[in-house]
Design a protein around this motif. Structure first.
Motif, PDB file in Angstrom:
ATOM      1  N   SER A   7       0.951  -1.176   0.039  1.00  0.00           N
ATOM      2  CA  SER A   7      -0.036   0.186  -0.114  1.00  0.00           C
ATOM      3  C   SER A   7       0.732   1.213  -0.206  1.00  0.00           C
ATOM      4  O   SER A   7       2.062   1.200   0.133  1.00  0.00           O
ATOM      5  CB  SER A   7      -0.885   0.134   1.233  1.00  0.00           C
ATOM      6  N   LYS A   8       0.302   2.367  -0.170  1.00  0.00           N
ATOM      7  CA  LYS A   8       1.175   3.705  -0.315  1.00  0.00           C
ATOM      8  C   LYS A   8       1.578   4.109   1.404  1.00  0.00           C
ATOM      9  O   LYS A   8       2.744   4.518   1.317  1.00  0.00           O
ATOM     10  CB  LYS A   8       0.143   4.845  -0.790  1.00  0.00           C
ATOM     11  N   GLU A   9       0.685   3.736   2.021  1.00  0.00           N
ATOM     12  CA  GLU A   9       1.311   3.809   3.564  1.00  0.00           C
ATOM     13  C   GLU A   9       2.324   2.924   3.825  1.00  0.00           C
ATOM     14  O   GLU A   9       3.591   3.396   4.418  1.00  0.00           O
ATOM     15  CB  GLU A   9       0.071   3.396   4.503  1.00  0.00           C
ATOM     16  N   GLU A  10       2.213   1.869   3.351  1.00  0.00           N
ATOM     17  CA  GLU A  10       3.599   0.835   3.700  1.00  0.00           C
ATOM     18  C   GLU A  10       4.697   1.162   2.913  1.00  0.00           C
ATOM     19  O   GLU A  10       6.057   1.356   3.445  1.00  0.00           O
ATOM     20  CB  GLU A  10       3.154  -0.555   3.230  1.00  0.00           C
ATOM     21  N   ASP A  38       5.331   4.426   1.916  1.00  0.00           N
ATOM     22  CA  ASP A  38       6.041   5.707   2.518  1.00  0.00           C
ATOM     23  C   ASP A  38       6.857   5.125   3.745  1.00  0.00           C
ATOM     24  O   ASP A  38       7.787   5.842   4.146  1.00  0.00           O
ATOM     25  CB  ASP A  38       4.730   6.676   3.183  1.00  0.00           C
ATOM     26  N   MET A  39       6.312   4.278   4.427  1.00  0.00           N
ATOM     27  CA  MET A  39       6.915   4.007   6.031  1.00  0.00           C
ATOM     28  C   MET A  39       8.202   3.300   5.591  1.00  0.00           C
ATOM     29  O   MET A  39       9.473   3.673   6.318  1.00  0.00           O
ATOM     30  CB  MET A  39       6.212   2.893   6.846  1.00  0.00           C
ATOM     31  N   ASP A  73      10.801   6.227   4.499  1.00  0.00           N
ATOM     32  CA  ASP A  73      11.125   6.815   5.347  1.00  0.00           C
ATOM     33  C   ASP A  73      12.260   6.144   6.037  1.00  0.00           C
ATOM     34  O   ASP A  73      13.466   6.685   6.542  1.00  0.00           O
ATOM     35  CB  ASP A  73      10.069   7.342   6.308  1.00  0.00           C
TER      36      ASP A  73
END
Length: 135
Positions: A98-101, A103-104, A107
């Motif tokens: 996912s996009k959240e994964e 991004d994490m 980072d």
């Protein structure tokens, strides 16, 4: 002659030691350490000055080599930007995240440029495996 506190005797520059090089074929005058004395011969002064100049030149060359090696390891701001852009491109092109994964993971990788380079050099299946492990 006076004897120093450590029991050594002062020597004059005119008192020279002879040092053999590793081939044992040439001999070179080496001034003994110590204090005092006038240098009586101009040729001795010139030989010592020439040796000192040669040592300084060798040290300067060595420092230049080290500086050039450091410069070759330095990454320009443009290269850094390209590396982060490539990282994001690679992360978004690995299916199943996912996009959240992404991004994490981005980072986390961004905290260490060595990890970024390691990650970018892996084949896609290794990247996906590494990403799953990090989540």
């Amino acid at each position: 002659m006076d004897v120093g506190a450590d029991g050594s005797m002062p020597t004059k520059w005119s008192d020279m030691q002879v040092m053999e090089d590793s081939t044992a074929t040439t001999k070179k005058p080496l001034p003994s350490c110590g204090i005092g004395g006038d240098i009586k011969r101009k040729s001795n002064t010139f030989a010592i000055d020439q040796d000192i100049r040669e040592c300084i030149c060798l040290m300067a060359d060595s420092v230049t080599e080290v500086a050039n090696a450091i410069k070759s390891l330095t990454i320009s701001p443009k290269q850094i930007k390209n590396m982060y852009t490539e990282l994001m491109f690679e992360l978004t092109n690995i299916p199943g995240f996912s996009k959240e994964e992404i991004d994490m993971i981005y980072d986390n990788l961004s905290k260490n440029s060595t990890l970024i380079l390691s990650f970018l050099s892996k084949p896609i299946y290794s990247k996906a495996k590494w990403m799953r492990k990090e989540l």
